[in-house]
Design a protein around this motif. Structure first.
Motif, PDB file in Angstrom:
ATOM      1  N   PHE A  56      15.003   3.766 -12.027  1.00  0.00           N
ATOM      2  CA  PHE A  56      14.705   4.975 -11.306  1.00  0.00           C
ATOM      3  C   PHE A  56      15.634   6.205 -11.290  1.00  0.00           C
ATOM      4  N   GLY A  57      16.591   5.905 -12.486  1.00  0.00           N
ATOM      5  CA  GLY A  57      17.525   6.936 -12.608  1.00  0.00           C
ATOM      6  C   GLY A  57      16.740   8.535 -12.723  1.00  0.00           C
ATOM      7  N   ASP A  58      15.776   8.560 -13.357  1.00  0.00           N
ATOM      8  CA  ASP A  58      15.217  10.051 -13.771  1.00  0.00           C
ATOM      9  C   ASP A  58      14.876  10.542 -12.266  1.00  0.00           C
ATOM     10  N   TYR A  59      14.748   9.681 -11.248  1.00  0.00           N
ATOM     11  CA  TYR A  59      14.045  10.344  -9.984  1.00  0.00           C
ATOM     12  C   TYR A  59      15.197  10.666  -8.887  1.00  0.00           C
ATOM     13  N   PHE A  60      16.384  10.389  -9.242  1.00  0.00           N
ATOM     14  CA  PHE A  60      17.584  10.756  -8.469  1.00  0.00           C
ATOM     15  C   PHE A  60      18.562  11.583  -9.033  1.00  0.00           C
ATOM     16  N   SER A  61      19.175  12.676  -8.493  1.00  0.00           N
ATOM     17  CA  SER A  61      20.462  13.424  -8.976  1.00  0.00           C
ATOM     18  C   SER A  61      21.626  12.427  -9.040  1.00  0.00           C
ATOM     19  N   GLU A  62      21.770  11.497  -8.168  1.00  0.00           N
ATOM     20  CA  GLU A  62      22.843  10.587  -8.404  1.00  0.00           C
ATOM     21  C   GLU A  62      22.594   9.194  -7.795  1.00  0.00           C
ATOM     22  N   ILE A  63      23.160   8.081  -8.442  1.00  0.00           N
ATOM     23  CA  ILE A  63      22.774   6.828  -7.722  1.00  0.00           C
ATOM     24  C   ILE A  63      24.238   6.298  -7.537  1.00  0.00           C
ATOM     25  N   SER A  64      24.870   5.878  -6.277  1.00  0.00           N
ATOM     26  CA  SER A  64      26.041   5.179  -6.204  1.00  0.00           C
ATOM     27  C   SER A  64      26.000   3.887  -5.380  1.00  0.00           C
ATOM     28  N   ASP A  65      26.977   3.077  -5.665  1.00  0.00           N
ATOM     29  CA  ASP A  65      26.894   1.955  -4.787  1.00  0.00           C
ATOM     30  C   ASP A  65      28.136   1.718  -3.847  1.00  0.00           C
ATOM     31  N   PHE A  66      27.686   0.852  -2.842  1.00  0.00           N
ATOM     32  CA  PHE A  66      28.662   0.966  -1.904  1.00  0.00           C
ATOM     33  C   PHE A  66      28.885  -0.622  -1.219  1.00  0.00           C
ATOM     34  N   ARG A  67      29.856  -1.051  -0.769  1.00  0.00           N
ATOM     35  CA  ARG A  67      29.814  -2.474  -0.054  1.00  0.00           C
ATOM     36  C   ARG A  67      30.351  -2.203   1.347  1.00  0.00           C
TER      37      ARG A  67
ATOM     38  N   LEU B  26      11.521   0.871  -3.561  1.00  0.00           N
ATOM     39  CA  LEU B  26      11.715   2.079  -4.365  1.00  0.00           C
ATOM     40  C   LEU B  26      10.651   2.572  -5.107  1.00  0.00           C
ATOM     41  N   ARG B  27       9.911   1.499  -5.666  1.00  0.00           N
ATOM     42  CA  ARG B  27       8.682   1.885  -6.582  1.00  0.00           C
ATOM     43  C   ARG B  27       7.586   2.494  -5.585  1.00  0.00           C
ATOM     44  N   ALA B  28       7.531   1.783  -4.380  1.00  0.00           N
ATOM     45  CA  ALA B  28       6.397   2.436  -3.521  1.00  0.00           C
ATOM     46  C   ALA B  28       6.858   3.712  -2.988  1.00  0.00           C
ATOM     47  N   LEU B  29       8.071   4.138  -2.887  1.00  0.00           N
ATOM     48  CA  LEU B  29       8.566   5.548  -2.480  1.00  0.00           C
ATOM     49  C   LEU B  29       8.190   6.458  -3.655  1.00  0.00           C
ATOM     50  N   VAL B  30       8.384   6.090  -4.721  1.00  0.00           N
ATOM     51  CA  VAL B  30       8.234   6.790  -6.149  1.00  0.00           C
ATOM     52  C   VAL B  30       6.794   6.934  -6.231  1.00  0.00           C
ATOM     53  N   ASP B  31       6.040   6.013  -6.125  1.00  0.00           N
ATOM     54  CA  ASP B  31       4.532   6.088  -6.624  1.00  0.00           C
ATOM     55  C   ASP B  31       3.927   6.777  -5.243  1.00  0.00           C
ATOM     56  N   GLY B  32       4.298   6.582  -4.062  1.00  0.00           N
ATOM     57  CA  GLY B  32       3.864   7.461  -3.176  1.00  0.00           C
ATOM     58  C   GLY B  32       3.983   8.778  -2.896  1.00  0.00           C
ATOM     59  N   GLY B  33       4.909   9.239  -3.700  1.00  0.00           N
ATOM     60  CA  GLY B  33       5.347  10.893  -3.682  1.00  0.00           C
ATOM     61  C   GLY B  33       6.287  11.085  -2.666  1.00  0.00           C
TER      62      GLY B  33
ATOM     63  N   ASP C 289       0.774  -1.302   0.032  1.00  0.00           N
ATOM     64  CA  ASP C 289       0.055   0.009  -0.101  1.00  0.00           C
ATOM     65  C   ASP C 289       0.782   1.203   0.253  1.00  0.00           C
ATOM     66  N   CYS C 290       1.101   1.664  -1.263  1.00  0.00           N
ATOM     67  CA  CYS C 290       2.050   2.864  -1.234  1.00  0.00           C
ATOM     68  C   CYS C 290       1.498   4.198  -0.721  1.00  0.00           C
ATOM     69  N   SER C 291       0.280   4.209  -0.402  1.00  0.00           N
ATOM     70  CA  SER C 291      -0.244   5.314   0.246  1.00  0.00           C
ATOM     71  C   SER C 291       0.341   5.641   1.833  1.00  0.00           C
ATOM     72  N   THR C 292       0.954   4.519   2.180  1.00  0.00           N
ATOM     73  CA  THR C 292       1.344   4.790   3.576  1.00  0.00           C
ATOM     74  C   THR C 292       2.561   5.650   3.545  1.00  0.00           C
ATOM     75  N   VAL C 293       3.359   5.614   2.507  1.00  0.00           N
ATOM     76  CA  VAL C 293       4.736   6.175   2.503  1.00  0.00           C
ATOM     77  C   VAL C 293       4.545   7.850   2.482  1.00  0.00           C
ATOM     78  N   GLY C 294       3.339   8.260   2.645  1.00  0.00           N
ATOM     79  CA  GLY C 294       3.237   9.580   2.783  1.00  0.00           C
ATOM     80  C   GLY C 294       3.459  10.174   4.415  1.00  0.00           C
ATOM     81  N   GLY C 295       3.621   9.414   4.983  1.00  0.00           N
ATOM     82  CA  GLY C 295       3.865   9.458   6.609  1.00  0.00           C
ATOM     83  C   GLY C 295       5.539   9.012   6.858  1.00  0.00           C
ATOM     84  N   PHE C 296       6.351   8.676   5.841  1.00  0.00           N
ATOM     85  CA  PHE C 296       7.548   8.659   5.821  1.00  0.00           C
ATOM     86  C   PHE C 296       8.364   9.922   5.854  1.00  0.00           C
ATOM     87  N   GLN C 297       8.361  10.596   7.039  1.00  0.00           N
ATOM     88  CA  GLN C 297       8.939  12.040   7.041  1.00  0.00           C
ATOM     89  C   GLN C 297      10.412  11.866   6.891  1.00  0.00           C
TER      90      GLN C 297
END
Length: 341
Positions: free
Chosen positions: A278-289, A229-236, A187-195
């Protein structure tokens, strides 16, 4: 005995019920009768024994600031107080989120991390409680971190200085239960509360390295990452200019396994899919280990955490806005005349 009672008044009283001055003529506390504050009083006078002048002075209490995790309101106060970076650490249960937060604090016990120095923290008790089970003092056979409870997000705080932190920078790390993020995929509507996500400068998504070692679990690990990630994007919840770190956790397990190379390759495939989707939604995407709390000697405690911190400390790039086209006629009345004409 008669001589001892000559100076004792006929009506002898004492508010101390253990005293037998009426029979012995002596104070049970060994004091002179004129020096005893109980002598000459009835037992029910005890409550009134102190006069207003004799009452103990009232000492004003000193309010000591707490040192547990911060509420969203308390974190907002830090944001208003000065320069800060807000970090949202996201991942399913057991991905290593709490261990990562604890290892960062532990690294500062040894000195500088990524060119920065520890200045202070408003959540010292929370850090110490989180770190305890991963240290030798807890007498556990292997490092352990308690799970984050379900419910409202809480925040860890570090004030840093020097290097990329310049004259002072507050690092505020959001901590929410992995189940909360997992439930958001239904339920992506719940991400509205993810401050912590909406206000984050950098979003950090954890991929459990141990799951990638298991052929039956690695595809679920990739699915969890992409669905969150899809839920965060779709939930705004994703804001313009935010940066994304994709982090392979439990590097020590990956390095120690015969399937380590396959796990690394699968992590790279997840990274490629994240870039593609999701490349268009972020200014930069980097990977770490990272190996935040290793269980073997294949990696030192906190491996890769300093590099991740450097990523977190970078400022969010300015938001690029497209200028709004200025209408040929600024007044609605003028446009209306043209349309009617």
């Amino acid at each position: 005995m008669a001589e001892a009672n000559q100076d004792v008044p006929e009506a002898v009283t004492c508010s101390n019920p253990a005293c037998r001055v009426a029979q012995t003529g002596k104070c049970v506390e060994g004091l002179g009768l004129s020096d005893c504050s109980h002598y000459g009083r009835r037992p029910d006078d005890t409550a009134d024994a102190l006069t207003e002048e004799e009452e103990a002075p009232q000492v004003e209490g000193i309010q000591i600031a707490g040192a547990d995790t911060l509420t969203p309101e308390e974190a907002s106060q830090l944001l208003r107080a000065g320069s800060a970076r807000v970090i949202a650490v996201i991942g399913p249960s057991d991905a290593g989120k709490t261990s990562l937060i604890a290892s960062l604090y532990d690294l500062y016990q040894g000195g500088q991390v990524a060119g920065t120095e520890y200045a202070r923290s408003r959540t010292l008790h929370a850090f110490e409680r989180t770190c305890h089970d991963a240290r030798a003092a807890c007498r556990r056979g292997t490092p352990h971190s308690n799970r984050t409870p379900l419910g409202e997000v809480r925040f860890y705080h570090l004030d840093l200085g020097g290097g990329p932190a310049a004259d002072g920078l507050a690092l505020i790390i959001g901590d929410r239960a992995g189940e909360d993020y997992r439930n958001a995929t239904d339920d992506c509507s719940t991400v509205g509360g993810f401050q912590e996500v909406r206000r984050a400068d950098s979003i950090t998504v954890l991929v459990d390295g141990e799951r990638l070692l298991n052929s039956g679990k690695r595809h679920n690990a990739r699915s969890d990452t992409l669905l969150i990630l899809r839920a965060l994007v779709d939930g705004g919840a994703i804001e313009s200019g935010q940066r994304l770190a994709l982090v392979l956790t439990k590097l020590d397990a990956v390095l120690a396994s015969e399937s380590g190379n396959r796990a690394e390759a699968f992590f790279t495939s997840i990274l490629d899919k994240v870039h593609e989707t999701f490349g268009d939604y972020f200014s930069e995407i980097s990977d770490f280990r990272v190996a935040a709390s290793p269980k073997n000697d294949q990696a030192r405690r906190g491996s890769g955490v300093a590099e991740l911190l450097s990523f977190w400390l970078q400022p969010r790039p300015p938001v690029v806005t497209v200028p709004r086209a200025v209408p040929e006629f600024e007044r609605a009345y003028a446009r209306l005349i043209v349309i009617e004409g």
